[in-house]
Structure formats: C-alpha cells, structure tokens
Design an enzyme around this catalytic site. Structure first.
Site, short mmCIF file in Angstrom:
data_model
loop_
_atom_site.label_atom_id
_atom_site.label_comp_id
_atom_site.label_asym_id
_atom_site.label_seq_id
_atom_site.Cartn_x
_atom_site.Cartn_y
_atom_site.Cartn_z
N LYS A 187 0.84 -1.19 0.00
CA LYS A 187 0.00 0.00 0.00
C LYS A 187 0.88 1.25 0.00
O LYS A 187 1.79 1.38 0.81
CB LYS A 187 -0.92 0.00 1.22
CG LYS A 187 -2.09 0.97 1.11
CD LYS A 187 -3.14 0.70 2.18
CE LYS A 187 -4.36 1.56 1.95
NZ LYS A 187 -5.43 1.30 2.93
N GLU B 152 -19.31 -3.56 11.28
CA GLU B 152 -20.10 -2.67 12.11
C GLU B 152 -21.20 -3.40 12.87
O GLU B 152 -21.49 -3.06 14.03
CB GLU B 152 -20.70 -1.55 11.25
CG GLU B 152 -19.68 -0.54 10.73
CD GLU B 152 -18.93 -1.02 9.50
OE1 GLU B 152 -18.02 -0.31 9.04
OE2 GLU B 152 -19.27 -2.11 8.97
N ARG C 66 -25.22 -0.55 8.39
CA ARG C 66 -25.09 -2.01 8.29
C ARG C 66 -25.31 -2.71 9.62
O ARG C 66 -25.37 -3.94 9.68
CB ARG C 66 -23.71 -2.35 7.72
CG ARG C 66 -23.56 -1.87 6.28
CD ARG C 66 -22.22 -2.23 5.71
NE ARG C 66 -21.15 -1.41 6.22
CZ ARG C 66 -19.89 -1.48 5.79
NH1 ARG C 66 -19.56 -2.33 4.87
NH2 ARG C 66 -18.97 -0.69 6.28
#
Length: 614
Positions: A280, A362, A390
C-alpha cells in the site's frame, strides 16, 4: 508519455512488458500530483497499479464485469478506461467520482462505496451471464481488510459451490485503513509464506490438459492429495475448503506474473481466488511509511507529504473520551477499522486494554458493544453514519430491546462532501429516531458535544446516539445542551427550526430576513429523539409559518414528525415548509455547494421565506 496514449484498455493490450513497466511509473507520478491537488484515496491506488494493468491485459471489462469492493483502488482503472483528462475534477462538484460509477463509464460494472459486498454482487453477475449463455468471467476485486466483513463470507460460501467462472482477486496489502486485525489476517499471513505452492500447482494441473477436473485420474489423485494435505498440513486454505481453486500468493507488482496468473484463472472456468500481495502506497515514500494517513487524504504538498489539518468534531470527541476514560475505568472505546477517522487513536494509545478495533464489521461492533454493556462496562462506539447503517438490526435487537446504555458517536452525520452518495450520513435521523428507547442528540459545537458526551456516558436510561458532522464548528458556539429545545431568537413572522450545524444557517437567514423587514424566530433542537411534546407545544405550537431545515432525506424526517405531533395536539402551524434532501441521493461536491443546491443554506432559507410571503 505512454499514459497520454491510453484511451481504453485496448491500448494497454498493445504495449510491451517494458512499456507497461514505464506506464506503471507514469501512473504513480500522475496520481501523486493529481491527488495532491484534489485530495482522495492515494495509498490504495498506488498499491494497485500493476494489478489493474494486468487485469485489463487479460480481461475485457465491457464483457467481463469487474466489481470493486469499496472502490478506493479504482483510480488506476479510471485512467486506463479513458478518464485521465477528467482527473482534475476528481471528487468535485459535477466532476469525476472517487468511486466506480456506472453512469461514468460502461467499464464500471457496479457502484461501490461500502465494503464486503463484491463477491455477492459478482456471483449474481456470473449467474446472470450463465443464464444468458454468455462466455464471460465475473471478477470481484476485494481487499484483505474487507474480508473482515461477514457479508464477504456469505458470498464466498455461496460462490465456492457455484462452479461458475467467478474470479475473486484478493488484494492483500496487510491493511484496510488501519493495520488489519483478527484471525483472517493471520491466515493470509500464513498463505503468503507459500509462493512455491502456486508454481508447483500450475505445473501439476497442466499435465492433465485444459480442464483437468474432467480427467478421472486427476480427480482420484486430487482426493489423495487433499487427504494427505489435511493430515500433514491441517491449516489448509480456507478458500479451497469453500470450493475455490486457490492461486497465490502472487507478487502484485510483477506485471508478467500477474498476467500469467489471471490468464490461467480465466481458463479454469470455475470459482478461483487469486491471492495478490501488494504494498500500500508503493512508489511514494510518505505513503509507504504512513499508508493510513494517505488512505484518504486532503490536498497535500507532494514534495513533503504535508497535509493541512485542523480541529474537528472527531478530534474533540476523541480527546474528550480520553479524559472521561481517566475518570471512569469502565469506559471502553470501540471502532470498526476507523480509529484515525473517528478520533479514537489517542484513546487507543492511552487505554489500549479498553480499546477494541473489530475491523470492517459494524454489525459485530454493535452486538459486541451490547455484550460489553450488559456485563458491566460502558462502551462508546464511534462510527461513520453511513457505515452504521449495516448494523441496524443489532441496534434494534441487541441494544434497544434491553435498553442498554451503549453510547454511539455518529461521525460524518449529514452531508460530508467529496465522497458522494455512498458516504453522506443522510439516513441516520430516520433509522435511529424510529427505534424505541433511543435518545438522539445533536450538538452544534464542541462545547455542546462535551456536555452531551458527559451525560450520555453517565446515564443509565438507555442507548444514546450523538450525531455530529465532518469538519469543525461554525459561528454558533453557545452551550445550550442541557435543554431539549431552545429558542435562540424571537420573531412573529416566521419560525425557523433546525438542529446540529443547520442552526448556523438559520441564524444567518434570520439576520438577513430582518434587513428585509421579516422577524424570524429561530428554534434549535438539541434532542431529536424522543421529541418532547410539551416543549414542542410551548415553543412551536400555533405558528403561522414554520420552516424545518435538515440535511437528511425527507421521508420520516424530524420536520414531518414535529408537524404530526403538533397536529395531533391541535396546535399545528398554518403553513409547514420542509427543507431537506427529499428523495434525492446527494452527489459529490463541497458541503457548501451541496447545501446551496438543496436550498439548505441561509440564501435558500431566505428565498423560501420570501416566496411564502408573496
């Protein structure tokens, strides 16, 4: 520049390997310079350059739908599909979206913005292609961070037994936004240690032709091999157990190896997981050293990597939570892979034993917080409004039914700006206020947030949500948090009602209206659930004209609820005007641009009042 000659994936397929490597460098330099001006998701895109090039070398995304998970890494895809000249408008009003959007290009197969759904969507597409007799592959590009979401496993479980040409590309960079945590992360770490397995498997399968699974000898040997592997190495690939052919790990920055692997995966014509290891932020030192900081970054100096930062509701929330935790040993901080974004990083440092990062999960975070609370602790879950959606069932079933005093810091409530439709927090007003036992508070400044957080973490009456916007406070800095409804300004001609940051626009509009000869009462709601019927009757009953301003959707908004309550009490307004988003998904743009477009700023409020007066 080679990049200037790329107008479609067909142009990519004409390049030599050496030219592709040059193209990779040009793309990285272009992204650094472009995102430095507009802001955006940088680290994830820098890590996915060669991966995306190789995908477009092997697959035709007009025929082979490519579904991005979240879509943070879609910039390279956009560059290779003819959108380079639009990059100066990235994430701006009427500009190029920071996420895949089918309305932008036929190469964008599906809208993206939330995590863990790509495998499910791609499987649906694979089934549709098969039913229509099309010889195509469906692709799901998912990061290892998104594998912490339960929906990803529901999709993998179904897809593994489908026998369809579905290819899951696992972009494994060891991070989502925060460094990854949990059992799946450890499993992938173990798989990374076995690159020789991929090379042997490719050679072995080639001995039995293009479709080895149809060869009886291959199937018999495969059964024996599987039994031996489970006996010798019981920690076998989770993906293979689900029914996938597992290929990898593959060097995500080696275009040639990626191309060969994708070509093989395509020829297998069955469910395949291609495990790609990337870095990354690759190619930009500051992003490699601090990929979390450059995940979603505001405009910065590309030479130094320095970004502008300032006070925000998030940082104040985190600082106040640290102070409260020093006084209350039962206080816990919970995040879903967003410690930096929600301001909880200082809490993690100060109280690591009471800090829980559950990764991109979540729903799990809400249920776990309920368990913490039920067993004597006081959890505070800081989460973006759009992502808490969610966890709706858990909010109802696990928290509210037992009236557990879990505290929710609802960050990025309302319009958030450049990330657009998928990230605006314009639904929490409806889904939180409709749940019994929930208290929903709306601070308009840092002082009110502090007062509300102190009360929320000390009361025992039930769950409390404190919703606050992205960014900092406005002109209104008075602490009125101890009252549920506050009259900030008197006036007999029209009544302006709002909460949170909308109050700043109401006060500005009232001032402008005064210069036009209109006296406006301004009423601020600090608590939007439960609404206090007595307060509403006293403050808002029997008004001539009332305008309620909210940066949320219209159906079920606070203005509708106020109007209904007053009507039931027989003291409703003669004229009720609701200013909100209606049924429209707000696009990207600055918050000021969006508020103006929906008539939610002071100018829009003044216009609504003057039109009513005519």
């Amino acid at each position: 520049m080679i990049l200037d000659t790329i107008h479609s994936p067909a142009d990519v397929r004409q390049l030599s390997l050496s030219e592709l490597e040059m193209l990779s460098g040009e793309i990285r330099e272009f992204l650094i310079q472009s995102v430095a001006q507009t802001g955006g998701h940088l680290s994830s895109n820098l890590g996915a350059v060669e991966l995306t090039i190789a995908l477009h070398r092997v697959f035709d995304t007009l025929q082979d739908p490519l579904v991005f998970d979240v879509g943070h890494q879609a910039y390279v895809h956009k560059l290779l599909t003819g959108r380079k000249d639009q990059f100066h408008t990235l994430r701006q009003w009427d500009g190029l979206s920071g996420f895949p959007k089918p309305y932008e290009s036929p190469h964008d197969a599906f809208i993206a913005g939330h995590a863990s759904n790509s495998v499910s969507v791609a499987l649906g597409m694979a089934r549709a292609l098969a039913l229509q007799g099309k010889d195509s592959s469906a692709l799901a590009l998912i990061g290892d961070g998104a594998l912490s979401g339960g929906l990803a496993y529901e999709g993998l479980s179904d897809a593994g037994g489908s026998k369809l040409p579905l290819i899951v590309i696992l972009n494994d960079n060891g991070m989502s936004i925060q460094p990854n945590v949990g059992g799946m992360h450890r499993h992938l770490r173990d798989l990374r240690c076995q690159p020789s397995y991929y090379h042997f498997k490719k050679w072995y399968r080639s001995l039995f032709g293009k479709q080895p699974q149809r060869n009886p000898l291959y199937r018999q040997i495969h059964k024996v091999k599987t039994s031996l592997k489970r006996a010798i190495y019981p920690k076998s690939s989770l993906f293979e157990d689900m029914g996938f052919v597992y290929l990898g790990p593959v060097d995500g920055h080696d275009i040639q190896q990626l191309t060969q692997t994708f070509d093989w995966a395509k020829k297998l014509q069955c469910p395949v997981v291609v495990h790609v290891k990337t870095i990354k932020g690759k190619g930009y030192r500051f992003a490699e050293e601090n990929p979390g900081k450059f995940h979603g970054v505001s405009p910065f100096d590309p030479k130094t990597g320095v970004t502008k930062s300032g006070d925000s509701f998030s940082s104040h929330f985190g600082a106040e939570l640290v102070a409260l935790a020093g006084e209350n040993p039962k206080l816990c901080g919970v995040t879903a892979a967003m410690a930096d974004g929600t301001g909880l990083s200082p809490f993690e440092i100060a109280y690591p034993e009471r800090f829980f990062d559950v990764a991109i999960a979540e729903g799990h975070a809400v249920a776990m917080s309920a368990g913490l609370c039920k067993t004597g602790m006081r959890p505070v879950f800081a989460v973006y409004s759009t992502f808490l959606q969610r966890g709706y069932d858990m909010l109802f079933h696990d928290v509210a039914l037992q009236s557990l005093p879990v505290v929710f810091g609802i960050d990025r409530a309302g319009l958030v700006g450049a990330d657009g439709e998928t990230h605006h927090g314009c639904l929490d007003v409806q889904y939180l206020c409709q749940i019994p036992n929930f208290t929903v508070l709306c601070p308009s400044n840092y002082a009110e947030m502090t007062t509300m957080l102190h009360w929320a973490t000390s009361q025992e009456e039930g769950p409390v949500a404190i919703r606050y916007p992205r960014g900092g406070e406005g002109e209104f800095i008075q602490d009125t948090a101890l009252k549920t409804t506050v009259e900030l300004r008197s006036g007999a001609d029209v009544t302006l009602v709002g909460y949170g940051m909308c109050v700043n626009h109401l006060l500005e509009a009232a001032h402008t209206l005064e210069t036009l000869g209109v006296q406006a009462k301004v009423v601020k709601l600090n608590r939007i659930a439960p609404l206090d019927i007595g307060d509403l009757q006293e403050t808002l009953g029997n008004q001539n004209t009332m305008i309620v301003v909210e940066d949320c959707f219209g159906a079920g908004c606070v203005g509708q609820r106020i109007g209904a309550i007053l009507a039931q009490q027989g003291c409703g307004s003669k004229r009720l005007i609701l200013k909100n988003l209606g049924k429209t998904f707000a696009p990207q743009g600055s918050v000021a641009q969006l508020e103006h477009s929906f008539g939610l700023d002071a100018a829009g409020i003044v216009q609504a009042v003057m039109e009513e007066k005519q």
